[in-house]
Scaffold this motif. Structure first.
Motif, PDB file in Angstrom:
ATOM      1  N   ASP A 158      -8.399   9.828   4.960  1.00  0.00           N
ATOM      2  CA  ASP A 158      -9.123   9.283   3.799  1.00  0.00           C
ATOM      3  C   ASP A 158      -9.813   7.948   4.025  1.00  0.00           C
ATOM      4  N   ILE A 192      -0.190   4.120   1.653  1.00  0.00           N
ATOM      5  CA  ILE A 192       1.251   3.899   1.676  1.00  0.00           C
ATOM      6  C   ILE A 192       1.763   4.049   3.104  1.00  0.00           C
ATOM      7  N   ASP A 207       4.065  12.066   8.218  1.00  0.00           N
ATOM      8  CA  ASP A 207       2.931  11.141   8.387  1.00  0.00           C
ATOM      9  C   ASP A 207       2.111  11.521   9.618  1.00  0.00           C
ATOM     10  N   GLU A 215      -2.005   9.321  -6.992  1.00  0.00           N
ATOM     11  CA  GLU A 215      -2.091   9.950  -5.676  1.00  0.00           C
ATOM     12  C   GLU A 215      -3.334  10.834  -5.605  1.00  0.00           C
ATOM     13  N   GLY A 216      -4.148  10.614  -4.592  1.00  0.00           N
ATOM     14  CA  GLY A 216      -5.372  11.378  -4.422  1.00  0.00           C
ATOM     15  C   GLY A 216      -6.581  10.788  -5.116  1.00  0.00           C
ATOM     16  N   LEU A 254       2.207   5.063  -9.182  1.00  0.00           N
ATOM     17  CA  LEU A 254       2.013   5.593  -7.829  1.00  0.00           C
ATOM     18  C   LEU A 254       1.753   7.092  -7.849  1.00  0.00           C
ATOM     19  N   LYS A 255       2.636   7.835  -8.467  1.00  0.00           N
ATOM     20  CA  LYS A 255       2.515   9.291  -8.485  1.00  0.00           C
ATOM     21  C   LYS A 255       1.242   9.726  -9.192  1.00  0.00           C
ATOM     22  N   LYS A 267      12.354   6.316  -1.232  1.00  0.00           N
ATOM     23  CA  LYS A 267      11.291   6.627  -2.175  1.00  0.00           C
ATOM     24  C   LYS A 267      10.825   5.339  -2.846  1.00  0.00           C
ATOM     25  N   VAL A 327      -4.659   6.369  -4.260  1.00  0.00           N
ATOM     26  CA  VAL A 327      -3.427   6.243  -3.474  1.00  0.00           C
ATOM     27  C   VAL A 327      -3.439   7.327  -2.410  1.00  0.00           C
ATOM     28  N   SER A 328      -3.291   6.924  -1.148  1.00  0.00           N
ATOM     29  CA  SER A 328      -3.334   7.868  -0.034  1.00  0.00           C
ATOM     30  C   SER A 328      -2.199   7.585   0.940  1.00  0.00           C
ATOM     31  N   TYR A 329      -1.853   8.599   1.717  1.00  0.00           N
ATOM     32  CA  TYR A 329      -0.805   8.468   2.725  1.00  0.00           C
ATOM     33  C   TYR A 329      -1.350   8.699   4.138  1.00  0.00           C
TER      34      TYR A 329
END
Length: 298
Positions: free
Chosen positions: A133, A221, A230, A122-123, A118-119, A112, A126-128
């Motif tokens: 995106d 990330i 992912d 998110e959105g 970061l949290k 983690k 910050v994207s994964y």
């Protein structure tokens, strides 16, 4: 070559599935690095069939040898991405493979990122998922947080949208299997340790431990190696947090794509993973045979 099934992950779920698919005469490929959490288990005493305790590494080695003996192909490669067209394409650090079906069985990411902001962002910066995106950051300044091949792969995925891409290694040494000089020509590389991400309604800047900061429109990330979640997000698979949503047959919402083991959440035990792998294999066998029958009938 087109495989009937490509299994991503060499843990108990993936290897269990391979035992069934290869015995059903399906051309089977198992891909993964030796990174299963089971390797950390010194003694396993609650798995059926052993009069004495066995280590996790011994159990995995025995499962891999068994799958090889039955005829499965095993590739010790890091998987970077999974794409879908008519069939599935599984991209690794070495090459790409094509399969009629795919089983995701890499477990859940354990590392983690403990990074301020970061949290909260998110959105909104910050994207994964670059596939999901990347479009929103056309011609903007974006970053990829990571220090391995997965981060370089995600940076490549962003190139159609913007040329202003920076890979932030967060103080880690870059571990890249390709040409370093070529990577530096295509992307900015920043190896400073990240202190925090800042922004009110959206990401605005990134701060480093040396007191410097940079303005930034978005960051993706890609820490460490890619996980099943992912791959799932990029394909449009329904997920809940880091877990892939499956039905009772281990099917995802995408035909031909299955998931088993810890990546689906639930009771994290070897016996559960083995059972889910077997269930997924049964449905994969049915689907592949149906596909082959339709092809032969044309």
């Amino acid at each position: 070559m087109i495989y009937d099934v490509i299994i991503v992950g060499k843990g108990p779920a993936g290897l269990s599935a391979a035992l069934y698919t290869v015995r059903a005469n399906l051309k089977t490929l198992v891909i993964g690095k030796n990174s299963s959490e089971l390797l950390k288990a010194h003694k396993i005493e609650n798995y059926f069939g052993f009069t004495e305790a066995i280590s996790g590494s011994e159990l995995l080695k025995a499962g891999e040898l068994q799958a090889k003996r039955l005829g499965a192909d095993i590739a010790e490669e890091e998987v970077l991405g999974v794409n879908q067209s008519e069939d599935f394409e599984v991209i690794t650090t070495e090459k790409s493979y094509t399969g009629k079906t795919v089983l995701l069985a890499t477990g859940q990411p354990q590392k983690k990122l403990n990074l301020e902001g970061l949290k909260e962002l998110e959105g909104i910066g910050v994207s994964y998922c670059t596939t999901c995106d990347g479009f929103f950051y056309r011609n903007l300044k974006v970053g990829v947080l990571g220090h391995k091949d997965f981060a370089a792969h995600e940076a490549e995925e962003l190139k159609p949208f913007t040329s202003n891409i920076t890979i932030y290694t967060n103080g880690r040494e870059l571990e890249y299997s390709g040409d370093y000089s070529s990577l530096h020509e295509k992307f900015n590389i920043v190896d400073k340790t990240i202190l925090k991400l800042e922004g009110k309604d959206y990401l605005e800047r990134i701060h480093f431990s040396d007191g410097t900061a940079e303005n930034l429109d978005g960051i993706f990330i890609a820490n460490d190696s890619a996980s099943s979640a992912d791959f799932a997000r990029k394909l449009g698979v329904i997920t809940e947090g880091a877990s892939i949503t499956v039905d009772k047959d281990q099917k995802t919402n995408i035909t031909g794509l299955f998931a088993a083991g810890d990546c689906t959440g639930g009771f994290k035990q070897v016996s559960t993973a083995v059972g889910q792998g077997a269930m997924a294999a049964r449905k994969i066998i049915e689907l592949v045979r149906e596909k082959n029958a339709r092809t032969e009938a044309k």
